[in-house]
Design an enzyme around this catalytic site. Structure first.
Site, PDB file in Angstrom:
ATOM      1  N   LYS A  90      10.603 -17.417   1.132  1.00 58.22           N
ATOM      2  CA  LYS A  90      10.995 -16.691  -0.092  1.00 58.22           C
ATOM      3  C   LYS A  90      12.370 -16.056   0.115  1.00 58.22           C
ATOM      4  CE  LYS A  90       9.066 -13.115  -3.185  1.00 58.22           C
ATOM      5  NZ  LYS A  90       7.963 -12.139  -3.331  1.00 58.22           N
ATOM      6  N   SER A  94       5.788 -12.174  -7.801  1.00 55.84           N
ATOM      7  CA  SER A  94       7.188 -12.522  -7.703  1.00 55.84           C
ATOM      8  C   SER A  94       7.430 -13.740  -6.797  1.00 55.84           C
ATOM      9  CB  SER A  94       8.005 -11.348  -7.174  1.00 55.84           C
ATOM     10  OG  SER A  94       7.565 -10.991  -5.905  1.00 55.84           O
ATOM     11  N   SER A 145       2.195 -10.026  -5.437  1.00 56.99           N
ATOM     12  CA  SER A 145       3.201 -11.080  -5.540  1.00 56.99           C
ATOM     13  C   SER A 145       2.976 -12.342  -4.742  1.00 56.99           C
ATOM     14  CB  SER A 145       4.574 -10.511  -5.176  1.00 56.99           C
ATOM     15  OG  SER A 145       4.990  -9.618  -6.180  1.00 56.99           O
TER      16      SER A 145
END
Lengths: 488, 475, 96
Positions: free
Chosen positions: B74, B149, B173
């Protein structure tokens, strides 16, 4: 009313009381920064001592320097602060180019040092002591501000004193004592010129039962500036007090002014921002620290004898004058320990003190050595002093032996015989020499008999010369006196 | 293909690391433009790593436990010399000079780092629509969100771009996008995995997590990234367990807690149906269902949006255009700050910074921030009490399946409601996991969430694996 | 409690150093107001005698030893800087 000293040194009464509270920052004497492993060395090339943590790079995290914490605890113990069982870290949030994270890691409501005091020797209260990280350094070049982050993250101990100082002189003494203490216990080298000691002064005055607003004075870069600035500010406030009835505590907010050494005045600084809302909250990246009673006891033991305690002991135990105590204290705690041992070795503390504060200090300075590294131990010095008295060495002879004992690891007697120092103490030889000197210096003799007692000194010098410096001083004195008086 | 299977085939030399990487790079190049899972693919670096692994394997050298396995990271996790943007304009050109701790661990394990995945800007969001570089699309239905997210990471695994990716979980997330994309998302306990190098959002809540195709893979990767790190003060000093070694062992006499508050209004009926079906599977396996209550949970969202935003307002203050990041010069320093940050941050980030600033500001701090921290303690106490009566807590991960792109973009509060079931685990620091438990009529994945007591990842993974095997068993 | 108006939002934006266009301010104000209104429900929760929980885990006493770790090279430290002069970061003259 209070008594202060004017710029020219005369005592004067001012029609107001000065109220001063000092905020002192000392940089801890650690090898690395407070929350990362970057070096704390002074004077490195700009931005050469930074890392993701002190640069505030995304994702970097702080980890507390154990030694910094120990030094801070030691300082808190030395200032007789209340020490809590648990202490924690908070973020102080504001924006400035020298603050890379946009917040400073500090301590808000659970500092590692609570109320305490410093005896200067009058007892001045301390509100709190806490650890925080330093910001970087800004310099200005044309229309740019340049940022060097080497200093960002350095460990600072902030010590907030109670507003109990009552004169510019006292403020200076407080700062000197604070600096001396921190140096003495190995917490900081307290060099104002290197920024490892910083001071802001909060000043206001009381006239009758009215009080002026507090002004915080910044940019005090020396002990002398502190004294001058406080003196100036107090009188400035009085002048303003008299002509402006709104200039009163509570009616006007606290202001920050800067000291302009060149002009010799304080000047208002531009407002950084409206009364800053620092939005303190516990730093989630750092965990609380537990302080055990054992750690507090260890910190106290590291402090050892406080300067105020040493000062008292030297005066009461040895009967030293306050002047002598002052000079000895100024040489640091190793000198006090050295003095204790030398005194014990020779039994004459006054002479030991003289030797240390004069001859030893001079040699240390010339050779750029510390007392720790000095070749002549306190015990051997004590031996020299005792021998001098016992044998009756002259001043010059003692100095020669002193030098010999520094150069070689000999005790006093061995050094004396190695140098072939002899002392003439035989009365008849001295009487001879005295009579010869008197005969050769009739004017001195008659001067003496006319009442000029000081004339005996040149006669003594002549006698010593005769005896090639080997005359036992006290015997020479006695014989000379006897001879001079005999013929009166 | 699961990571475990990939590693078996690599170890047996049935496939080389380079060939395996090729397979994934081809998938990426065919669909990433459409899905926008990856912000940056480091093809050169990945090929070099794969070749090196193949070379060393040929020489008979000892290799790490993930040798040759392609992994995505990420883009809020720092990778040295590889852009790390946090999906924000303010970091669009930022290149870290260091690797995050978890990246160190992956490299030491000989994983092949393929690239950086898309996210909601600074991890703030539940749909990956808040990225400055375009949203990521749900691979099952590209008109829909992948969740957030960690939407890019979840999509990358669901779309078979990589077998494993790392994400971060502050309020759900990792778990929520896992549920919406039909993959497994694991959030370890707070402090189990070092945060050094994870760009901070809510520091007392942030945890690095894993997105994988199954629970066994999650156990494997957790074992690699978990453990002490002296660079993170909040990281546990004790090592974890060997999660992979025990994950296949089912738990007997398992008590599964079912919180009544998680089955109240707002829960989509198809989601509820699938979750209840999984609960009955547990019963069939011999587990006992226990009704529990988490009475403070209706307040969890409010607590989260005060605590996380307060911490974020501090954490994002460093993005000021002075030392790094995008700068817009005004006529003075104040303008530099205001313009750089005003232009550099997206709307959601600005909203949260302002909320957090307000919560901490003088006059409001006690009523908002401190109050929220007190209620947080109550929320944690609820879980502690519940775990006296059960071993794991079960329920839905997300109240709905993936909604359409743009559907909630203008209603922040509606967007925040996506996190209602996941937030509690972050506030209390507990390990939690989402695994796929079915599909809606429209074919959209549904996630089943399990939460375990703090530091009980082993129990969590074993309980999850038990269910997963049943769900995947051929009838 | 109070709701959040445009002026307050502007002040918060200044505290947070965020420049907002008038349109942004118009859009953000009702959104923030709604969120603040939502979080106000916490005032109904009884937290008498409850201590704040700032850290989820009970970790204490994390230290590092006072040993130097290699710093970044100056070029690395400045690599991402949007403004530099020589070895320093640079910004327009700071308010003093």
């Amino acid at each position: 009313m209070s008594v202060v000293t004017s710029r020219f040194g005369e005592a004067m009464t001012t029609p107001y009381e000065t109220i001063i509270g000092l905020e002192v920052h000392v940089q801890l004497q650690t090898r690395t920064k407070l929350f990362c492993g970057c070096p704390t060395t002074f004077g490195l090339p700009p931005n050469s001592a930074t890392c993701p943590v002190c640069l505030g790079l995304p994702g970097a995290l702080p980890v507390l320097n154990r030694h910094a914490f120990q030094l801070a605890l030691r300082a808190a113990a030395a200032l007789n602060c209340q020490i809590p069982q648990r202490t924690k870290w908070d973020r102080k949030n504001y924006f400035y180019p020298d603050l890379p994270k946009g917040y400073q890691i500090s301590q808000y409501d659970q500092p590692l040092g609570g109320e305490g005091y410093l005896d200067i020797p009058r007892r001045i209260g301390i509100i709190r002591a806490h650890l925080e990280e330093d910001a970087g350094k800004l310099t200005h070049e044309g229309n740019l501000t340049l940022v060097d982050l080497n200093r960002a993250g350095m460990p600072l101990l902030e010590i907030v004193g109670k507003p109990e100082l009552t004169s510019p002189e006292e403020a200076k003494i407080y700062l000197e004592e604070m600096a001396g203490l921190m140096r003495d216990i190995g917490v900081s080298d307290c060099r104002m010129e290197e920024g490892s000691l910083r001071c802001d002064a909060n000043v206001n005055i009381r006239v009758g039962d009215e009080v002026t607003p507090i002004v915080e004075i910044k940019n005090l870069n020396s002990f002398r500036f502190l004294e001058r600035a406080v003196r100036y500010e107090a009188s400035r406030q009085y002048e303003r007090f008299q002509r402006d009835s709104s200039f009163r505590f509570g009616k006007v907010p606290k202001q920050t002014w800067g000291w302009d050494e060149v002009a010799g005045v304080t000047r208002p600084q531009r407002e950084k921002e409206e009364a800053a809302d620092y939005r303190y909250f516990p730093d989630p990246d750092l965990v609380p620290i537990r302080i055990s009673p054992e750690q507090v006891a260890a910190a106290r033991a590291e402090v050892g004898e406080l300067p105020s305690q040493a000062r008292e002991r030297l005066a009461s135990q040895y009967g030293l004058s306050s002047y002598d105590v002052g000079v000895l204290m100024g040489m640091g705690r190793t000198a006090i320990a050295y003095f204790d041992r030398a005194s014990a070795a020779c039994g004459d503390s006054k002479t030991a003190c003289n030797w240390i504060t004069n001859q030893v200090a001079a040699v240390l300075k010339e050779t750029n050595t510390t007392l720790d590294a000095f070749a002549l131990s306190a015990e051997r010095l004590g031996g020299l002093i005792a021998a001098q008295k016992r044998i009756g060495l002259s001043r010059q002879q003692a100095l020669d032996v002193f030098a010999k004992m520094i150069a070689e690891p000999l005790d006093a007697d061995a050094a004396i015989s190695a140098l072939g120092v002899t002392v003439v103490s035989d009365d008849s030889a001295i009487v001879e020499a005295v009579r010869r000197a008197m005969a050769a210096n009739p004017k001195a003799v008659s001067d003496y008999r006319k009442g000029k007692k000081a004339a005996a000194n040149s006669l003594k010098g002549a006698v010593m010369k005769e005896l090639r410096g080997a005359g036992r001083a006290d015997v020479v004195d006695r014989v000379l006196q006897t001879e001079l008086e005999r013929h009166e | 293909m699961t990571a475990v299977l990939c590693l078996q085939r690599l170890a047996r030399r049935e496939i080389s690391a380079s060939a395996l990487l090729d397979y994934y790079l081809t998938a990426i190049s065919s669909r990433n433009r459409e899905l926008n899972a990856f912000l940056h693919v480091d093809e050169t670096g990945a090929r070099r790593q794969a070749q090196a692994i193949d070379h060393r394997r040929a020489k008979g050298e000892r290799l790490g436990p993930l040798a040759g396995l392609p992994v995505a990271i990420k883009d809020n996790i720092c990778t040295a010399n590889i852009p790390t943007t946090c999906a924000s304009r303010i970091l669009k050109d930022y290149i870290p000079p260091y690797d995050a701790h978890v990246v160190n661990r992956l490299r030491e394990a000989d994983a092949v780092i393929v690239g950086k995945t898309n996210l909601d800007e600074f991890a703030m969001g539940s749909s990956t629509e808040n990225s400055a570089f375009g949203p990521t699309r749900n691979p099952i239905d590209p008109t829909r969100i992948p969740g957030g997210s960690s939407g890019g990471s979840a999509c990358a695994v669901a779309a078979d771009f990589v077998p494993v990716s790392l994400g971060s979980d502050t309020g759900g997330s990792v778990r929520q996008p896992a549920a919406l994309c039909g993959v497994v998302g694991l959030k370890p306990s707070y402090g189990r995995v070092s945060r050094y190098g994870l760009v901070a959002f809510g520091s007392s809540l942030d945890v690095v997590g894993t997105l994988t195709t199954d629970v066994a893979d999650a156990a494997l990767v957790l074992g690699v990234i978990a453990g002490p790190d002296p660079r993170d003060s909040t990281c546990l000093r004790e090592s974890g367990e060997d999660y992979f070694a025990t994950v296949e062992q089912p738990l007997t006499d398992l008590r599964v807690g079912v919180p009544r508050e998680f089955f109240a209004a707002g829960l989509d009926s198809e989601v509820e149906q699938a979750v209840r079906t999984s609960l009955s599977i547990y019963e069939r396996l011999g587990a006992k269902l226990v009704e529990i209550s988490l009475p403070t949970s209706p307040h969890a969202l409010a607590v989260y949006y005060l605590v996380a935003t307060a911490e974020a307002s501090g954490n994002l203050a460093r993005y000021d255009g002075v030392h790094y990041g995008s700068r817009i010069t005004g006529t003075n320093l104040l303008e530099l700050y205001e313009k750089s940050r005003g232009a550099g941050f997206g709307a959601e980030v600005k909203r949260r910074i302002m909320l957090g600033t307000h919560a901490l500001s003088s006059g409001y701090r006690d009523a908002y921030y401190l109050k929220a921290l007190k209620v947080r303690r109550l929320i944690k106490a609820d879980y502690d009490a519940a775990f006296q009566r059960c071993d794991v807590i079960a329920g839905p991960t997300s109240p709905t399946t993936a909604f359409a792109l743009g559907e909630r973009a203008n209603d922040p509060l509606a967007m925040y409601l996506a996190d209602i079931y996941t937030i509690g685990a972050n506030l209390a620091g507990l390990p939690a996991l989402s695994l796929p438990c079915g599909k809606s009529q429209a074919g959209l994945p549904i996630g089943f969430q399990l939460t375990a007591p703090v530091l009980q990842e082993e129990r969590l993974l074993r309980a999850a694996r038990m269910l997963e095997r049943q769900l995947r068993a051929k009838p | 409690m109070s709701t959040l108006n445009r002026e307050q939002v502007a002040r918060i934006a200044h505290l947070a150093r965020l420049e907002l266009t008038p349109a942004e301010l118009d859009g953000l104000t009702p959104q923030l107001d709604a969120i603040v209104d939502y979080v106000q429900r916490l005032s109904a929760v009884d937290t008498t005698d409850i201590e704040p929980l700032a850290h989820a885990l009970d970790v204490i006493d994390a230290f590092r030893e006072d040993e130097p770790v290699r710093s970044l090279a100056v070029e690395q430290a400045l690599a991402n800087s949007p403004g530099r002069r020589g070895p320093c970061f640079s910004v327009p003259a700071a308010l003093e």
